[in-house]
Design an enzyme around this catalytic site. Structure first.
Site, short mmCIF file in Angstrom:
data_model
loop_
_atom_site.label_atom_id
_atom_site.label_comp_id
_atom_site.label_asym_id
_atom_site.label_seq_id
_atom_site.Cartn_x
_atom_site.Cartn_y
_atom_site.Cartn_z
N TYR A 152 0.83 -1.21 0.00
CA TYR A 152 0.00 0.00 0.00
C TYR A 152 0.87 1.27 0.00
O TYR A 152 0.62 2.20 -0.78
CB TYR A 152 -0.89 -0.05 1.25
CG TYR A 152 -1.92 1.04 1.38
CD1 TYR A 152 -3.12 1.00 0.67
CD2 TYR A 152 -1.71 2.11 2.25
CE1 TYR A 152 -4.07 1.98 0.82
CE2 TYR A 152 -2.66 3.11 2.40
CZ TYR A 152 -3.84 3.03 1.69
OH TYR A 152 -4.79 4.02 1.84
N LYS A 156 1.03 4.07 -2.93
CA LYS A 156 0.68 5.47 -2.65
C LYS A 156 1.87 6.40 -2.90
O LYS A 156 1.70 7.53 -3.37
CB LYS A 156 0.15 5.61 -1.22
CG LYS A 156 -1.17 4.85 -0.96
CD LYS A 156 -2.29 5.35 -1.87
CE LYS A 156 -3.65 4.82 -1.47
NZ LYS A 156 -4.72 5.27 -2.35
P1 NDP Z 1 -13.47 2.17 1.25
O1 NDP Z 1 -12.96 0.79 1.46
O2 NDP Z 1 -14.50 2.71 2.16
O3 NDP Z 1 -13.97 2.34 -0.28
C1 NDP Z 1 -13.16 1.91 -1.34
C2 NDP Z 1 -13.81 2.29 -2.64
O4 NDP Z 1 -12.97 1.82 -3.71
C3 NDP Z 1 -15.17 1.65 -2.81
O5 NDP Z 1 -16.02 2.54 -3.47
C4 NDP Z 1 -14.86 0.45 -3.71
O6 NDP Z 1 -15.99 0.16 -4.51
C5 NDP Z 1 -13.74 1.00 -4.58
N1 NDP Z 1 -12.93 -0.06 -5.15
C6 NDP Z 1 -12.10 -0.92 -4.52
N2 NDP Z 1 -11.56 -1.77 -5.40
C7 NDP Z 1 -12.04 -1.43 -6.62
C8 NDP Z 1 -11.87 -1.94 -7.93
N3 NDP Z 1 -11.06 -2.98 -8.18
N4 NDP Z 1 -12.53 -1.36 -8.95
C9 NDP Z 1 -13.36 -0.32 -8.73
N5 NDP Z 1 -13.57 0.22 -7.51
C10 NDP Z 1 -12.93 -0.34 -6.47
O7 NDP Z 1 -12.15 3.08 1.25
P2 NDP Z 1 -11.96 4.62 1.67
O8 NDP Z 1 -13.10 5.43 1.26
O9 NDP Z 1 -11.50 4.65 3.06
O10 NDP Z 1 -10.68 4.97 0.77
C11 NDP Z 1 -10.77 5.68 -0.43
C12 NDP Z 1 -9.37 6.07 -0.86
O11 NDP Z 1 -8.74 6.84 0.17
C13 NDP Z 1 -8.45 4.86 -1.11
O12 NDP Z 1 -7.60 5.14 -2.20
C14 NDP Z 1 -7.64 4.79 0.17
O13 NDP Z 1 -6.41 4.16 -0.04
C15 NDP Z 1 -7.50 6.25 0.52
N6 NDP Z 1 -7.19 6.50 1.90
C16 NDP Z 1 -8.07 6.18 2.91
C17 NDP Z 1 -7.73 6.43 4.23
C18 NDP Z 1 -8.64 6.14 5.36
O14 NDP Z 1 -8.25 6.40 6.52
N7 NDP Z 1 -9.85 5.66 5.13
C19 NDP Z 1 -6.43 7.01 4.59
C20 NDP Z 1 -5.60 7.30 3.46
C21 NDP Z 1 -5.97 7.05 2.18
P3 NDP Z 1 -16.59 -1.30 -4.84
O15 NDP Z 1 -16.24 -2.19 -3.70
O16 NDP Z 1 -18.03 -0.96 -4.97
O17 NDP Z 1 -15.97 -1.67 -6.14
#
Ligand code: NDP
Length: 245
Positions: A152, A156
């Site tokens: 990860y 990033k």
């Molecule tokens: P969630 O796990 O809540 O949501 C992840 C999202 O990504 C979902 O909408 C999921 O949709 C989508 N997703 C995952 N894999 C795929 C795929 N193969 N194709 C299409 N869509 C995909 O994560 P967060 O909202 O917490 O995170 C969002 C972003 O922020 C990420 O990039 C994460 O790394 C980053 N981030 C988050 C932090 C945190 O503390 N939460 C901290 C730092 C960065 P679905 O399953 O419907 O496909």
């Protein structure tokens, strides 16, 4: 006034959903992408109910051909593409000694290669209009490293180099590219952190709270706005003062 068209990947929940709602509130037509049709349609309905515009496109960002086709298709369908937010992301944490090739590869593919593919597909329509805003959602793990997150953190950190390169290659065409690096944000991704881990994280955060998805959406709204044309190649950590680089 032109309605700006924005793609947000991973818009079915969490940070991506908050970004989509915020961009729609700011008057963008938002193309919602993720793998799950139902949740995306619920987000689209929420946007429509508050007077905004959204459409749904299911897409697995880990499948490069499918993703490129989806981005090109969205641009064609709307006759333009102004904003791309590469937000979809996953974690598959493990100490490096135990990390499998699959855990490494799937996180690199979903979190980093997807941003390369989607940005490449978005470049042509953006350059054509001499306007574009590419926003990559990074992480403070990519800036500081994080035990258990070799895959990860590498993905990033890779987004930082990718974004700075896009910024240099496309700056003269009116296209900017920046990274928003969230700290610890309350979403499904962080819901299962043990209480003692949350407590120790809190000790590192100057503002003494975890972030909300709306905190990230507000930063994305600014860097993707028309008025942010002089901001490019930057990494903005939205982390409550945890890193302060
Ligand atoms: P969630 O796990 O809540 O949501 C992840 C999202 O990504 C979902 O909408 C999921 O949709 C989508 N997703 C995952 N894999 C795929 C795929 N193969 N194709 C299409 N869509 C995909 O994560 P967060 O909202 O917490 O995170 C969002 C972003 O922020 C990420 O990039 C994460 O790394 C980053 N981030 C988050 C932090 C945190 O503390 N939460 C901290 C730092 C960065 P679905 O399953 O419907 O496909």
């Amino acid at each position: 006034m032109t309605t700006r068209v924005a793609i947000v990947t991973g818009a079915s929940r969490g940070i991506g959903k908050a970004i989509a709602l915020r961009l729609a509130k700011d008057g963008r037509h938002v193309v919602l992408m993720s793998r799950s049709q139902g949740p995306l349609e619920e987000v689209a309905a929420e946007i429509a109910a508050s007077g905004g515009k959204a459409s749904v496109m299911t897409c697995d960002v880990g499948d490069g051909a499918q993703l490129a086709k989806a981005v090109e298709g969205a641009a064609e369908q709307h006759g333009r593409l102004d904003i791309l937010v590469n937000n979809a992301g996953i974690t598959k944490d493990n100490l490096m000694l135990r990390m499998s090739d699959e855990e490494w590869g799937s996180v690199i593919s979903t979190n980093l290669t997807s941003a390369f593919v989607a940005s490449k597909a978005a470049m042509r329509p953006m350059m054509k209009n001499r306007f574009g805003r590419i926003v990559n959602i990074g992480s403070t793990s990519g800036l500081m490293g994080n035990a258990g997150q070799a895959n990860y953190a590498a993905a990033k950190a890779g987004l930082v180099g990718l974004s700075k390169t896009i910024a240099r290659e496309l700056g003269s065409k009116g296209v900017t590219c920046n990274v928003i690096a969230p700290g610890y944000i309350e979403t499904d991704m962080t819901a299962n952190l043990p209480a003692e881990v949350k407590q120790s994280i809190m000790g590192m955060i100057a503002v003494k709270r975890l972030g909300s998805a709306d905190d990230i959406a507000a930063a994305v709204a600014y860097v993707s706005s028309d008025e942010a044309g002089f901001l490019t190649g930057q990494v903005i950590a939205v982390d409550g003062g945890m890193t302060m680089y």
